[in-house]
Design an enzyme around this catalytic site. Structure first.
Site: not given
Ligand SMILES: NC(=O)c1ccc[n+]([C@@H]2O[C@H](COP(=O)([O-])OP(=O)(O)OC[C@H]3O[C@@H](n4cnc5c(N)ncnc54)[C@H](OP(=O)(O)O)[C@@H]3O)[C@@H](O)[C@H]2O)c1
Length: 340
Positions: A57, A212, A215
């Site tokens: 990351y 989410l 997002g």
């Molecule tokens: N194992 C794997 O292959 C894998 C792959 C991906 C992720 N992950 C893990 O899963 C975690 C979560 O993944 P993700 O960041 O893709 O998923 P997510 O939780 O679905 O999306 C998070 C994003 O949504 C937006 N957001 C979050 N809360 C919000 C709110 N209350 N209001 C408006 N926008 C909001 C932000 O985006 P903006 O920055 O665009 O505002 C934030 O970066 C990662 O941090 C990582 O630890 C693992």
């Protein structure tokens, strides 16, 4: 905040896990160091203890920011999960992949960046489809015996591989995978075909990533706001938009944010499930933390299930056919207790 047991272990983790893939501003998005510190403060002050990162990351910056933070706080309070597999070098063929050599090298590098001498939960990040699964479990078990890792886990791997690994580990007396990290959300329900039934069978906790939809499910793109998702992403196509509209309508009914509805849907599936929620702004985490006070009723769950339904395909849908149920249960289908 309530605490869940991670898989079959006695480890207590907060019911929300903080995703830290966005700690660092590389690739033109993410939270800077100071914002990341405040996000972790906010999470810990709300009772959160479960942090998710990976060697890859932000090219190691996420682990470095966490390392700096936990070395100035109570390291032992946090349940720190990281991952190995993805490349730390483009010139060394063994600085990527699931093999033992890469596992050992990657863990040593993660420990340095994280400024700690143990990792609580080590995930295999993505299956490379070449390394024998017994090599992975034996390597993780050795790290656990050395005290460098406390628990083993796995992400982005076919169900049959995880099932073989956990069965072998049980027979060999090795530590089994306690958690399964997969993409799972109202936009991405295909893990319901094989991965989630497998996790339930082995008593693993499912830790959904992108709960989410990166997002999209917050509804902000419907409101014309921007974020890291590109307009051409399938998270913003017609199907995803319809699902997001269903989420927003239930959120309006309850007077809460759409993110609460989307996150709570993953937590109310009837199996052990701890969403890994990302945040690049403190206000996003503050909003997401309120999810724990929300409850969806049966009608709302059904509406969301309907809007996001997928075909299970064979054999899941085949088992649901009336003729198959009658033939398999001899007419007793509705009278026999089912395993949840
Ligand atoms: N194992 C794997 O292959 C894998 C792959 C991906 C992720 N992950 C893990 O899963 C975690 C979560 O993944 P993700 O960041 O893709 O998923 P997510 O939780 O679905 O999306 C998070 C994003 O949504 C937006 N957001 C979050 N809360 C919000 C709110 N209350 N209001 C408006 N926008 C909001 C932000 O985006 P903006 O920055 O665009 O505002 C934030 O970066 C990662 O941090 C990582 O630890 C693992």
């Amino acid at each position: 905040m309530n605490y869940k047991l991670l898989g079959r272990s006695g480890l207590k983790v907060s019911e929300l896990c903080l995703g830290t893939m966005g700690f660092g501003t590389e690739s033109g998005w993410g939270a800077d160091r100071e914002t990341s510190f405040t996000i972790m403060d906010t999470f810990a002050n709300a009772g959160g203890n479960f942090l998710d990162t990976a060697n890859i990351y932000k090219l190691g910056t996420s682990e470095k920011i966490i390392g700096e933070y936990i070395s100035n706080h109570d390291r032992d309070y946090f349940v720190l999960a990281t991952k190995y597999t993805l490349k730390d070098s483009l010139t060394n063929p063994n600085a990527s992949g699931n093999n033992r050599k890469n596992m050992m090298r990657s863990v040593e590098d993660s420990l340095k960046r994280l400024k700690t001498d143990f990792i609580d939960l080590l995930y295999l990040h993505i299956w490379d489809d070449i390394t024998p699964i017994d090599e992975v479990l034996r390597g993780m078990d050795d790290l656990i015996r050395q005290g460098k890792v406390n628990y083993a886990a796995i992400s982005d791997t076919p169900a049959w591989v995880v099932a073989k690994g956990n069965t072998l580990a049980e027979l060999m007396g090795w530590s089994q995978f306690v958690a399964l990290q997969v993409e799972y959300s109202l936009l991405a329900r295909t893990p319901e075909r094989e991965l989630i039934p497998m996790a339930k069978h082995f008593g693993m906790t499912v830790t959904p990533w992108a709960p989410l939809g990166g997002g999209a499910l917050t509804g902000k793109y419907l409101r014309g706001e921007h974020g890291r998702i590109k307009p051409e992403s399938n998270r913003l196509n017609d199907r995803s938009t319809n699902i997001t509209k269903a989420v927003v309508s239930i959120a309006d009914e309850l007077g809460v944010s759409a993110s609460h509805v989307a996150l709570k849907w993953t937590m109310q599936q009837g199996f052990s499930c701890i969403p890994i929620v990302g945040a690049t702004k403190v206000s996003q985490l503050e909003d997401n933390l309120k999810t724990i006070d929300v409850t969806l009723n049966d009608e709302q769950l059904q509406k969301l299930n309907k809007a996001s339904a997928i075909e299970l395909g064979f054999p899941g849908d085949f088992f649901k056919e009336e003729a198959v149920k009658t033939n398999t249960f001899g007419g007793f289908y509705d009278k026999v207790e089912k395993r949840i």
